[in-house]
Design an enzyme around this catalytic site. Structure first.
Site, mmCIF file in Angstrom:
data_model
loop_
_atom_site.group_PDB
_atom_site.id
_atom_site.type_symbol
_atom_site.label_atom_id
_atom_site.label_comp_id
_atom_site.label_asym_id
_atom_site.label_seq_id
_atom_site.Cartn_x
_atom_site.Cartn_y
_atom_site.Cartn_z
ATOM 1 N N GLU A 18 -14.136 11.514 -2.331
ATOM 2 C CA GLU A 18 -14.285 12.674 -1.444
ATOM 3 C C GLU A 18 -14.028 12.308 0.014
ATOM 4 O OE1 GLU A 18 -17.391 13.414 -4.774
ATOM 5 O OE2 GLU A 18 -16.372 11.720 -3.835
ATOM 6 N N LEU A 19 -14.470 11.098 0.423
ATOM 7 C CA LEU A 19 -14.277 10.705 1.824
ATOM 8 C C LEU A 19 -12.789 10.562 2.135
ATOM 9 C CD1 LEU A 19 -15.540 9.939 4.534
ATOM 10 C CD2 LEU A 19 -15.651 7.568 3.746
ATOM 11 N N LYS A 20 -12.057 9.916 1.240
ATOM 12 C CA LYS A 20 -10.605 9.748 1.424
ATOM 13 C C LYS A 20 -9.928 11.106 1.595
ATOM 14 C CE LYS A 20 -6.521 8.610 -1.350
ATOM 15 N NZ LYS A 20 -5.807 7.654 -0.487
ATOM 16 N N GLY A 432 12.365 -6.227 -3.331
ATOM 17 C CA GLY A 432 12.116 -5.793 -4.706
ATOM 18 C C GLY A 432 12.022 -4.304 -4.915
ATOM 19 N N GLU A 484 12.210 -1.080 -9.124
ATOM 20 C CA GLU A 484 10.814 -0.957 -9.583
ATOM 21 C C GLU A 484 10.327 0.487 -9.725
ATOM 22 O OE1 GLU A 484 8.199 -3.641 -7.453
ATOM 23 O OE2 GLU A 484 9.751 -5.174 -7.349
ATOM 24 N N TRP A 561 -6.281 -9.942 -7.141
ATOM 25 C CA TRP A 561 -6.339 -8.488 -6.981
ATOM 26 C C TRP A 561 -6.907 -7.786 -8.212
ATOM 27 C CZ3 TRP A 561 -1.054 -7.519 -4.044
ATOM 28 C CH2 TRP A 561 -1.146 -8.127 -2.788
ATOM 29 N N ASP A 599 6.358 -13.166 -6.959
ATOM 30 C CA ASP A 599 5.656 -12.862 -5.701
ATOM 31 C C ASP A 599 4.248 -13.447 -5.701
ATOM 32 O OD1 ASP A 599 7.773 -11.440 -4.717
ATOM 33 O OD2 ASP A 599 7.016 -9.486 -5.327
ATOM 34 N N HIS A 641 7.956 -14.570 -2.732
ATOM 35 C CA HIS A 641 7.769 -13.801 -1.496
ATOM 36 C C HIS A 641 6.322 -13.900 -1.054
ATOM 37 C CE1 HIS A 641 8.019 -10.815 1.588
ATOM 38 N NE2 HIS A 641 7.067 -10.092 1.023
ATOM 39 N N HIS A 694 6.964 -1.771 7.668
ATOM 40 C CA HIS A 694 5.799 -0.898 7.855
ATOM 41 C C HIS A 694 6.072 0.186 8.903
ATOM 42 C CE1 HIS A 694 4.238 -4.759 6.273
ATOM 43 N NE2 HIS A 694 3.570 -3.939 5.496
#
Length: 753
Positions: A18-20, A432, A484, A561, A599, A641, A694
Site C-alpha cells: 500500500e505504501l508503494k 544483455g 532477455e 539476492w 553476471d 559484468h 540510469h
C-alpha cells in the site's frame, strides 16, 4: 525479573504494498499529500495493532519511513543539502522525496543523494551529505508525531532512533574535505532535544541503533562513543542496539558507556551468551536478538530457549528479533500457493512476533511444551527429501581443484578466441537486456495468469527476440544479445528453473523508496532439471551470422539476492548453484554459443562486515564463479559484468575470476575506476561502460570517444571493449537506439584512427 519481548522494527510497505502504491500515486500527481499521509497513518496503526495481537510487549515507533530511515534521520537533524532546500528554509515531505529521488511534486528538481547498501543487507539507504561548518537543528518531528499517535492508541511503545556515531559513519563529506567525525558535537544537542521531548511524553526506553559497533572501526571512531553517550545520558533509559554481527571485539568500548541496556544479534554474531552476561554491567538489561529478522525460516525455539535459559533470573532480560523485521515479508498466512510441508518451514514478520511471544512465555514459566510443538516442522525438515538430493551432495563432495581451472591460461585462450570470432578493434556489445516494453510485460503476465497458451507465448517472445537482433544488426554492433524478453528478473528467472527454490505470492520486502523485491527462497539442494537459456540463445544465434552472447546470472548473485537456507553454509549453496550453471555453460557451448556472460553484480555486496573475514568469503565466491565457467573450451569466451564503485580492495579476486572479458560501470566516475585495473596490471580484456543507462540522456559521439581515449591511456586499446554501463531493461527504445548508434559510431571513428 519478568522477561519482555520486542521487535527492532516492522516492515513499512504494507501487505499489499500500500505504501508503494500511495507514494507512486502522489509522485505522479494522482493523489494529494493528505491522502498519502493518511495511508501512512493507517499502515502504522495496523502494524502496531498486528504486533500487539501477535504478543509483542514493546512496540517500535520511528521505524516507519517515507523513503528510508537514514534519510528520515537526516531531516530530523536538519541535514538537507543546499540544492534541495526550500526557499523559506522549511522542510516538508517533498524535501525528503527530492533528496531521495531528485524530484517531487513541489520544488525544483536536483541530483538525488547517493544510495548505497545498508550494511550487508539488500536494503538501501540515502547517504547523508556533510559540508564543512554545517549547522544542525531539530527540523523534522516525524518521530515525535508518531510517538504521539501510538500513545493516543494506548500502546506501550519504545521509540527507535539511529544513533549519532553510526549516522556520521554512514555519511560522506562533500566539497572541501574534513573529518566528518568532527561534527559529532554539533549533532548531539539535537539528539538531546529529541530525548528530552520523549521524556516529556513519559517514554521509559529508547532503542538507539548503533550498528557501526559491529564493524572494525578506526580507534578515533570507537573513542567517540564515550563522550557522545555521556552527553545523551539521564533523560530516558537507552537500549544501545547493534545487529548484523557480534559485539565481542568492541565490548570494552560498549561496557564503558552510560546506557542501561544492550541489544545483541545472537543469530548473525558469534557472541557467547554466558560471556556477555559476565562482562556486561550487572544492572544492564540484555536484549537477546534470538529470532532472525532477515530470513524467512521458522525458528527452532527449543534451540533458542537453550541458548538463553542459563541467564534467566540473573539479569534483566528481553527477547527480540535479531534486527528490524524490515528485511522479512509481512505475513505467511496469505500465501495460498505454497506446498503445505514447505509452508510449515517458514515464518514471516508476524509469525516471528508470535515466536517471540512463545519464547517469552516459556522463559517466564519454564514450560517448553509450546516451543516443542512449534519447532516440530523445522526439525522434521532436516530429513525431508525436498531438502536433500544425494546426487547433488555427492557431486559437490567430488569437486577437485581441476574443476575450477580453464584448460589453458588467458593468453592461449585469447588466441583461440581471436581466430574464432575475428572481431574488429574496439568491439561493441551491450550488457544483455533490452527495453522491457509494455508489450513484453503484458505478454509474460498473460502467460503467467493462464490467459495465453504456451504456443502463443513462445511465438510472442520469439518475435521480440527477432526484433532485438534486427535492431542490433541495423546499429552495427559486433557481439549481439537476445534481449532477455522472457526474463522478469535476473535472479527470479533462474530460480524458477532450478530445483531447490520456491517463490511466494506476497513475499515483498523493501529495497529502497517505493521499490520492493520478492526474493526466491532456497529450500534445498540446488540442481538443474533441464536447460534454462539454451533454446532462446540458440534461436537468436540462428537469426544472425554475428556472435550472440549466452546470458547467465552468476552463483554468488543468485545466492545474495535470495533468502538462503540456514542449515548449510552460504559457500555450499553457491557451489551447488555453480554446478547447476556449469551444465548450462556446457549446453550453451554445445548449441554453438561461443560467448557466454556470467553476471556477478553481487560479488562485492556479499563481503562480510569485518575485513578480517573477507578472504574466506572471496576465496569461495571466486571458486564458485570458476566452477561455473571452467567447463568452457579455449575458444569459448567467458564474459562477466559487475557494477561497483570500488574495485581497489578486491582486485586480486577480480583477476582470480579469470574471465576473458569483464565489463564494468565506469561512465559516472569518468573512467577513474580503471585506475584500479591499471595499477593492478589487469591481464584480461575490459569493457568500461561508456554511458550511464540510469539516465535517459543520450551521450554524444564526441563524449564517448573522449571517454574511450581516456580509457586507452590506462588499458592497452587491443584489450578494450565498448559497451554501456549496464543492461537496458529500464530504458525506452528511442533513447536506446540513439545512444547505441553514437556508441558504435565512436568505436568506428577510433578504428579509423
Amino acid at each position: 525479573m519478568t522477561i519482555l519481548n520486542h521487535t527492532l522494527g516492522f516492515p513499512r510497505v504494507g501487505l499489499r504494498r500500500e505504501l508503494k502504491k500511495a507514494q507512486e500515486s502522489y509522485w505522479a500527481g494522482n493523489s494529494t499529500r493528505e491522502e498519502l499521509l493518511a495511508v501512512g497513518r493507517e499502515l502504522r496503526a495496523r502494524h502496531w495493532e498486528q504486533q500487539k495481537q501477535a504478543g509483542i510487549d514493546l512496540l517500535p515507533v520511528g521505524d516507519f519511513a517515507w523513503y528510508d530511515h537514514v534519510l528520515t534521520t537526516s531531516l530530523l537533524l536538519g541535514n538537507v543539502p543546499a540544492r534541495h532546500q526550500n526557499n523559506d528554509g522549511s522542510v516538508d515531505i517533498d524535501t525528503l522525496f527530492r533528496i531521495g529521488r531528485g524530484r517531487a511534486p513541489t520544488g525544483e528538481p536536483a541530483a538525488a543523494a547517493e544510495m548505497t547498501k545498508w550494511f550487508n543487507t539488500n536494503y538501501h539507504y540515502m547517504v547523508p551529505e556533510f559540508v564543512k561548518g554545517q549547522q544542525f537543528k531539530l527540523t523534522w518531528t516525524q518521530l515525535l508525531e508518531e510517538v504521539d499517535e501510538a500513545l493516543a492508541l494506548g500502546h506501550k511503545v519504545k521509540p527507535v532512533l539511529l544513533g549519532p556515531v553510526t549516522y556520521l559513519w554512514l555519511g560522506k563529506v562533500k566539497g572541501e574535505q574534513f573529518d566528518r567525525l568532527s561534527l559529532l558535537n554539533d549533532i548531539l544537542p539535537v539528539y538531546q532535544q529529541v530525548l528530552a521531548e520523549l521524556a516529556k511524553r513519559g517514554i521509559e526506553w529508547v532503542q538507539i541503533d548503533e550498528p557501526a559497533l559491529v564493524l572494525e572501526l578506526p580507534q578515533a571512531w570507537l573513542d567517540a562513543y564515550k563522550p557522545a553517550y555521556d552527553a545523551l545520558q539521564g533523560q530516558v533509559k537507552l537500549l544501545l542496539t547493534t545487529y548484523f554481527e557480534g559485539v565481542t571485539p568492541n565490548l570494552d568500548t560498549i561496557t564503558a558507556l552510560p546506557v542501561q541496556g544492550l541489544h545483541v544479534d545472537l543469530v548473525h554474531g558469534k557472541d557467547d551468551v554466558a560471556e556477555l552476561h559476565k562482562r556486561l554491567p550487572s544492572d544492564w538489561l540484555l536484549s537477546a536478538g534470538l529470532i532472525n529478522g532477515r530470513n524467512v525460516w521458522r525458528a527452532d525455539l527449543t534451540e533458542k530457549y537453550a541458548q538463553i535459559k542459563d541467564i534467566v533470573g540473573k539479569r534483566d532480560l528481553w527477547v527480540a528479533s535479531s534486527c528490524s523485521l524490515l528485511h522479512s515479508p509481512i505475513d505467511l498466512s496469505v500465501e495460498t500457493r505454497l506446498d503445505a510441508e514447505v509452508k510449515s518451514w517458514f515464518a514471516f514478520a508476524l509469525q516471528k512476533c508470535h515466536e517471540l511471544a512463545l519464547l517469552r512465555d516459556a522463559l517466564n514459566s519454564g514450560d517448553t511444551a509450546a516451543l516443542a510443538a512449534w519447532s516440530a516442522p523445522i526439525q522434521a525438515r532436516r530429513h525431508s527429501t525436498r531438502v536433500h538430493n544425494p546426487a547433488v551432495e555427492k557431486r559437490l563432495a567430488a569437486i577437485t581443484a581441476q574443476d575450477s581451472q580453464r584448460a589453458n591460461v588467458y593468453e592461449v585462450r585469447a588466441e583461440a578466441q581471436r581466430a574464432r570470432f575475428k572481431l574488429p578493434a574496439w568491439p561493441t556489445t551491450t550488457i544483455g537486456s533490452f527495453p522491457q516494453t509494455t508489450e513484453i510485460r503484458t505478454l509474460r503476465l498473460d502467460f503467467k495468469k493462464g490467459n495465453l497458451d504456451a504456443n502463443n507465448y513462445r511465438t510472442g517472445i520469439a518475435e521480440h527476440i527477432k526484433q532485438a537482433i534486427v535492431e542490433q544488426e541495423r546499429l552495427g554492433l559486433d557481439v549481439l544479445v537476445h534481449g532477455e524478453a522472457e526474463r522478469n528478473d535476473m535472479v527470479e528467472y533462474f530460480g524458477e528453473h532450478l530445483d531447490g527454490f520456491v517463490f511466494t505470492q506476497n513475499g515483498w520486502v523493501q529495497s529502497y523508496g517505493s521499490r520492493c523485491v520478492k526474493p526466491p527462497i532456497v529450500i534445498g539442494d540446488v540442481s538443474r532439471p533441464a536447460p534454462i537459456t539454451v533454446e532462446w540463445a540458440k534461436y537468436a544465434q540462428s537469426l544472425t551470422d554475428k556472435p550472440v552472447k549466452g546470458m547467465l546470472t552468476g552463483p554468488v548473485t543468485i545466492l545474495c539476492w535470495s533468502f538462503p537456507r540456514e542449515d548449510v553454509s552460504r559457500e555450499t549453496i553457491a557451489k551447488q548453484i555453480a554446478l547447476a550453471l556449469r551444465d548450462e555453460v556446457a549446453d550453451l557451448e554445445a548449441a554453438g554459443i561461443g560467448i557466454i556472460q556470467i553476471d556477478e553484480p553481487a560479488l562485492r555486496e556479499g563481503l562480510p562486515l569485518r575485513r578480517s573475514d573477507w578472504d574466506a568469503y572471496l576465496q569461495w565466491g571466486v571458486e564458485a564463479f570458476r566452477i561455473n565457467a571452467a567447463v568452457a573450451k579455449d575458444d569459448t569466451q567467458i564474459h562477466t559484468h559487475m557494477c561497483y564503485c570500488e574495485f581497489n580492495d578486491i582486485m586480486d579476486s577480480i583477476a582470480a575470476l579469470d574471465a576473458d572479458v569483464i565489463t564494468i560501470e565506469t561512465s559516472r566516475s569518468d573512467m577513474e575506476l580503471l585506475e584500479s585495473f591499471e595499477e593492478f596490471d589487469y591481464p584480461n580484456e575490459i569493457g568500461p561502460g561508456v554511458y550511464d543507462i540510469h539516465s535517459p540522456n543520450v551521450p554524444s559521439v564526441e563524449w564517448i570517444e573522449a571517454l574511450l581515449k581516456k580509457a586507452a591511456k590506462r588499458i592497452p586499446a587491443e584489450r578494450l571493449w565498448v559497451n554501456p554501463d549496464c543492461g537496458l531493461k529500464t530504458r525506452g527504445w528511442p533513447e536506446t537506439r540513439a545512444a547505441l548508434a553514437n556508441m558504435v559510431q565512436a568505436a568506428q571513428n577510433l578504428r579509423r584512427g
